[in-house]
Design an enzyme around this catalytic site. Structure first.
Site, short mmCIF file in Angstrom:
data_model
loop_
_atom_site.label_atom_id
_atom_site.label_comp_id
_atom_site.label_asym_id
_atom_site.label_seq_id
_atom_site.Cartn_x
_atom_site.Cartn_y
_atom_site.Cartn_z
N GLU A 161 0.83 -1.22 0.00
CA GLU A 161 0.00 0.00 0.00
C GLU A 161 0.85 1.26 0.00
OE1 GLU A 161 -2.99 -0.24 -0.74
OE2 GLU A 161 -3.17 -2.37 -0.41
N HIS A 170 1.82 2.08 -3.38
CA HIS A 170 0.79 2.89 -4.05
C HIS A 170 0.83 4.34 -3.58
CE1 HIS A 170 -1.12 -0.42 -6.05
NE2 HIS A 170 -1.57 -0.99 -4.96
ZN LIG Z 1 -2.65 -2.83 -4.55
#
Ligand SMILES: [Zn+2]
Ligand SMILES: *[C@@H]1O[C@H](CO)[C@@H](O)[C@H](O)[C@H]1NC(C)=O
Length: 333
Positions: A244, A247
């Site tokens: 995450e 991202h």
């Molecule tokens: Zn992902």
């Protein structure tokens, strides 16, 4: 003006620990609506509330989604990438040597959302947070990015903790906005439960390019079962947060676009592949006409075990640092 108001929501949809990933599973986002307004109003564009559906091929398995990405509209993404490339060109200082990675230190605020004092109720132990930080920093070492805890706070909020993924966006978004601390360089992580079986999703994040439109929503939502020592067997080494934060730092999934052609993840050295890889012990080549096997060990793929996900490529590292520089104003990134 193109406003990618609602970011690519990045969801790792999970299952109970007893459930195995189902090969051949396909994920379909549907019912994309136009959406939320940006902080400064203007054109409303992008993806709104979303619904997820899953198809699974396994008879005895319950419906299972290993992970799902809701990509930004391709056209918008193309525009954003063009802007990004232009801005990057302007920022590049003469004499800047590539390959020389200056250390970046970024603060994290942990917001532990809980329903009661048990682990099942989201009450994480301090050692779990410490181990999570250890994992995160070890995995981001190759990028020379380090995170340090700026604060940890606990919030009793059964409504938020127990709401399934995507079921109560307005509330979730409002809560994130009201608890978020810091500026665009500050990572806010909210740990939640996501539904009665704690299995709705593993996490999601918002991309750096979204900060300009929706700063209150910036951050990572994480299922607390994925923290080290969490109950999600195979997914409790803390690698969900690593994914995450990838991202949050501007990386897309390695299979972005679900297609052998196209822009994919905008990173040159991640081999194109046609869809998520769930297993790291089975070599795959879903785009045989293109160079390289599917990157089954990549942090930004969906290998269904935390121990499988173990690498960023040099191209991903470069993109993360560039995204942090352009969208999060991280100096010398
Ligand atoms: Zn992902
Ligand atoms: C704590 O909260 C979780 C999630 O809502 C629930 O499943 C569990 O039964 C609760 N435990 C107690 C002791 O209240």
């Amino acid at each position: 003006m193109i406003r990618n108001v609602l970011p690519a929501l990045v969801l790792l949809l999970g299952a109970l620990s007893t459930v195995q990933a189902v090969p051949g599973f396909t994920f379909r986002p549907h019912n994309q609506q136009t959406a939320e307004k940006g902080v400064n109003g203007g054109s409303r564009h992008g993806h709104g509330h979303k619904e997820w559906s899953a198809e699974s091929g396994g008879g005895e398995h319950r419906e299972f989604v290993q992970c799902a990405t809701l990509s930004p509209n391709t056209q918008e993404q193309e525009m954003e990438e063009k802007k990004f490339t232009q801005m990057l060109r302007k920022h590049r200082r003469p004499g800047h040597k590539t390959g020389e990675l200056k250390q970046i230190d970024l603060p994290i605020h942990f917001h532990i959302i809980y329903a009661n004092d048990t682990q099942q109720g989201g009450m994480l132990k301090p050692w779990q947070i410490e181990q999570q930080m250890f994992r995160l920093n070890l995995d981001f070492m190759s990028a020379n990015i380090r995170f340090f805890i700026a604060s940890t706070s606990y919030r009793y909020d059964p409504r938020w903790f127990n709401t399934g993924v995507g079921e109560d966006y307005d509330y979730e978004k409002a809560q994130m906005g009201s608890h978020r601390i810091g500026d665009e360089q500050t990572l806010n992580v909210y740990t939640v439960g996501w539904g009665p079986d704690r299995a709705g999703a593993y996490g999601y994040s918002h991309y750096p390019s979204n900060y300009q439109y929706d700063p209150g929503w910036d951050g990572v939502l994480l299922n607390s079962v994925t923290m080290p020592g969490g109950s999600e067997e195979g997914h409790n080494l803390g690698r969900t947060l690593v994914h995450e934060v990838g991202h949050w730092s501007g990386l897309m999934h390695t299979f972005e676009g679900y297609d052998c052609s196209g822009q994919g993840d905008y990173v040159a050295d991640t081999p194109v592949h046609a869809g998520p890889s769930y297993y790291c012990d089975i070599p795959m080549d879903t785009c045989p006409g293109y160079e390289g096997n599917d990157p089954v060990y990549n942090f930004m793929n969906y290998a269904d075990k935390d121990y499988c996900r173990s690498e960023f490529t040099p191209g991903q590292i470069e993109r993360m640092r560039n995204q942090l520089k352009i969208y999060r104003n991280v100096e010398d990134a």
